[in-house]
Scaffold this active site. Structure first.
Site, PDB file in Angstrom:
ATOM      1  N   THR A 180     -37.153  17.806 -13.934  1.00 63.96           N
ATOM      2  CA  THR A 180     -36.349  17.510 -15.117  1.00 63.96           C
ATOM      3  C   THR A 180     -35.402  18.534 -15.373  1.00 63.96           C
ATOM      4  OG1 THR A 180     -38.261  16.627 -16.401  1.00 63.96           O
ATOM      5  CG2 THR A 180     -36.725  17.178 -17.540  1.00 63.96           C
ATOM      6  N   ASN A 220     -42.394  14.486 -22.455  1.00 65.43           N
ATOM      7  CA  ASN A 220     -43.654  14.083 -21.891  1.00 65.43           C
ATOM      8  C   ASN A 220     -43.925  14.225 -20.367  1.00 65.43           C
ATOM      9  OD1 ASN A 220     -45.271  13.992 -24.648  1.00 65.43           O
ATOM     10  ND2 ASN A 220     -43.647  12.458 -24.866  1.00 65.43           N
ATOM     11  N   GLU A 221     -43.986  15.282 -19.918  1.00 66.59           N
ATOM     12  CA  GLU A 221     -44.012  15.478 -18.342  1.00 66.59           C
ATOM     13  C   GLU A 221     -45.472  15.204 -17.901  1.00 66.59           C
ATOM     14  OE1 GLU A 221     -41.130  15.928 -17.159  1.00 66.59           O
ATOM     15  OE2 GLU A 221     -40.092  17.801 -18.185  1.00 66.59           O
ATOM     16  N   PRO A 222     -45.342  14.805 -16.525  1.00 71.94           N
ATOM     17  CA  PRO A 222     -46.701  14.547 -15.812  1.00 71.94           C
ATOM     18  C   PRO A 222     -47.853  15.490 -16.146  1.00 71.94           C
ATOM     19  CG  PRO A 222     -45.077  14.383 -14.294  1.00 71.94           C
ATOM     20  CD  PRO A 222     -44.466  14.826 -15.486  1.00 71.94           C
ATOM     21  N   SER A 227     -49.104  14.945 -19.389  1.00 65.84           N
ATOM     22  CA  SER A 227     -49.474  14.705 -20.633  1.00 65.84           C
ATOM     23  C   SER A 227     -50.522  13.386 -21.075  1.00 65.84           C
ATOM     24  CB  SER A 227     -47.901  14.281 -21.419  1.00 65.84           C
ATOM     25  OG  SER A 227     -46.944  15.520 -21.126  1.00 65.84           O
TER      26      SER A 227
END
Length: 634
Positions: free
Chosen positions: A177, A158-160, A162
């Protein structure tokens, strides 16, 4: 714990001295839940994570299964994520990771293991994700979800950006990532751009969440997640909204939390010399003042009035800290002969000393402490370097081909076996041509790459002035997998280390204490040295051995931690640079540079300049550069 000291923490935090103890704590909680569910006749549902953080948890669960009879027959597991696309038998597959670290070693039924499917066609992913959520719900939800945390603050993938409403889905990976994963895939270009991940909302539905983090490299993002505002730019911060979440850290990962870094801002604390030094250095940095210019008002305004009450005045505190810092500086890292060593970081006697520098990779010695290395040799000490691993996986394929070609041409030039050289060259080229991204090299190619690193290490050592017989290549077995993933530290690794120490009987040992190394090799190498030293500590000669820890290309000691600072002149810094340049395979573009794109010599020089500048700003002598060390106490 004083409630005032944790007032800034919005999630409960438990801190352990090391990741081993922390991992055992988490494993025991999981095991207790499994046993309770079994007694109740109910299934236990676990949410699992991958990466280096939970591996020791899994190792402890495996141990409990084999030695204590812990059964997983009634356990159902759901993994957080998987790269997409990804075949399950690929080296980087999370299916393979989980099998190797956990599932192949316990009695869990295969149909109770669930991992996002990286082999699906893109059209089928959405239905798969809905079904994944449905299966979790049908089992009554996840009982314990364990998490790591990424540098971007991500949990799962869940990247920035999300949101807390997100559920299992296909996502595009953040550039940071992908850079962090590059070493596992032998290059950023081989890292998948997408992944299937459980969402923030999926995680928040778990009855219990445990997020773990180890090492200084995670300290800043942990601070944001635990003490910062809830924001989709730090997805882990949404855990602040969970009513049964625990963050489990080792000392290093907790270092930026207010209660650890500046506890005096929260409440009255018990002051000791270490805390006073830390607080005074912090105050100088906040105010931009040298130590000797701090005033009573400065102390009172920043929660440090108790120090003034105890010592009487700012002047007394300032002098005390200034003198300590001054005494850490020495141009004689091996001790100055025929000198009063009362206030020096190292003993004058014996002189000269026998010294071992443990270097995790074949270049850490010169990158991390090259100036001190040169100084020790120049000052007449018997210096040995122990290169702990071969470093063979960090060599580019074209370098291996170049050296195989050299062997072929060498044989022709000197009338040696031409056919053998030609045959060997073709074999090497063909094996590299057929190798897919992330696949292991053949034994022959690994040997060539290892010899390249060994030759560079010898060149660096010779440049410093070290005889060949004082360079020791340990080739520790844990490293020799041919892959980024290594074996756990074993008895063979420890014995190799002990044997060398016993043979040399050193007065000084230097070891890499740089736990921010993202690839973990430094951690294992340090553990080997510490275990060897611990087992040998009662030997008579060992009682006269001091252990100094340096840091590598990733991070430096904080000024208040430093116990020996070795100043380098411009000429010495240039000599250090030239020694680093002998490692040509790591020059210009390293295989595993981490997130920092600068070359290793540039990182090291910038760090050495910064340490010298920090001392200068504190009001001490101005030097070109400094290398820093902390003494390990038995």
């Amino acid at each position: 714990m004083n409630n005032d000291l944790i007032a800034s923490e919005k999630i409960p935090v438990k801190i352990f001295s090391g990741s081993t103890e922390a991992s055992e704590f988490v494993a025991k909680e999981i095991a207790a839940l499994i046993k309770n569910r079994q007694l109740e006749g109910k299934p236990c549902v676990l949410g699992l994570a991958t990466g280096s953080t939970p591996t020791r948890v899994y190792a402890e669960l495996v141990r409990m299964h084999k030695e204590e009879g812990l059964s997983f027959r009634h356990v159902h597991t759901f993994n957080l994520d998987e790269y997409f696309p990804m075949q399950p038998d690929t080296l980087q597959s999370y299916v393979r990771f989980m099998n190797e670290h956990l599932f192949n070693h316990i009695d869990i039924p295969k149909n109770q293991v669930h991992i996002p499917d990286g082999t699906l066609s893109k059209e089928k992913v959405a239905d798969f994700c809905k079904d994944y959520e449905r299966k979790i719900d049908e089992l009554g939800g996840i009982d314990i979800q364990i998490l790591g945390i990424g540098r971007t603050g991500h949990i799962g993938f869940n990247e920035p950006g999300s949101t807390e409403k997100s559920f299992t889905r296909l996502v595009t990976l953040d550039q940071v990532t992908r850079i962090d994963a590059a070493s596992d895939f032998f290059g950023e270009e081989n890292v998948p751009r997408k992944a299937i991940t459980m969402g923030v909302g999926s995680i928040l539905k778990a009855k219990r969440v445990i997020m773990m983090a180890w090492g200084e490299g995670k300290a800043k993002v942990i601070k944001k997640a635990v003490e910062g505002p809830v924001t989709d730019q730090i997805p882990s911060s949404f855990l602040q909204k969970h009513d049964n979440c625990l963050v489990v850290l080792d000392d290093a990962a907790s270092s930026e939390l207010v209660r650890i870094k500046t506890p005096w801002l929260l409440d009255s604390i018990e002051w000791n010399e270490t805390r006073i030094r830390k607080a005074v250095v912090w105050l100088c940095q906040v105010l931009g003042k040298p130590v000797l210019k701090l005033t009573n008002h400065d102390y009172m305004e920043h929660g440090m009035g108790d120090i003034i009450t105890e010592f009487g005045s700012a002047y007394q505190v300032n002098i005390k800290v200034f003198n300590y810092l001054q005494h850490t500086i020495t141009g004689w890292p091996g001790g100055k002969p025929n000198a009063d060593d009362t206030h020096r970081p190292e003993r004058a006697n014996p002189f000269p000393k026998r010294v071992i520098i443990f270097s995790p990779h074949p270049d850490d010695d010169v990158i991390s402490m090259g100036g001190t290395f040169i100084r020790l040799v120049d000052q007449g000490h018997e210096v040995h370097v122990a290169y702990q691993t071969s470093g063979n996986i960090a060599v580019f394929d074209d370098d291996a081909v170049r050296f195989a070609d050299f062997v072929r041409d060498f044989n022709i030039q000197f009338g040696l076996s031409k056919d053998d050289g030609e045959k060997f060259y073709k074999k090497v080229v063909e094996s590299i041509r057929q190798k897919g991204p992330g696949q292991n090299d053949t034994p022959e190619v690994l040997k060539i790459k290892g010899l390249i690193r060994r030759g560079e290490a010898k060149a660096g050592g010779r440049y410093v002035g070290l005889p060949d017989e004082q360079m020791h290549f340990l080739d520790m077995p844990f490293y020799e997998t041919g892959a980024v993933k290594k074996k756990p530290l074993g008895e063979d690794d420890i014995k190799i280390t002990m044997d060398l120490i016993e043979k040399i009987k050193p007065h000084q040992i230097y070891a890499a204490g740089d736990l921010s190394d993202p690839h973990g090799t430094h951690r294992v190498c340090l553990a080997a040295v510490m275990e060897a030293v611990n087992r040998l500590k009662n030997k008579d000669w060992m009682k006269d051995c001091w252990v100094w820890l340096y840091r590598g290309a990733w991070q430096e000691w904080d000024i208040d931690q430093i116990e020996m600072a070795v100043p380098l002149s411009p000429d010495e810094l240039m000599r250090k640079r030239r020694a680093v340049f002998k490692h040509q395979s790591q020059k210009d573009s390293a295989m595993f540079p981490g997130s920092d794109k600068r070359e290793f010599w540039m990182r090291a020089e910038d760090r050495n300049h910064a340490t010298a500048e920090a001392y200068n700003k504190l009001g001490l002598a101005e030097y070109e550069a400094m290398e820093a060390f902390v003494r390990h106490k038995f």
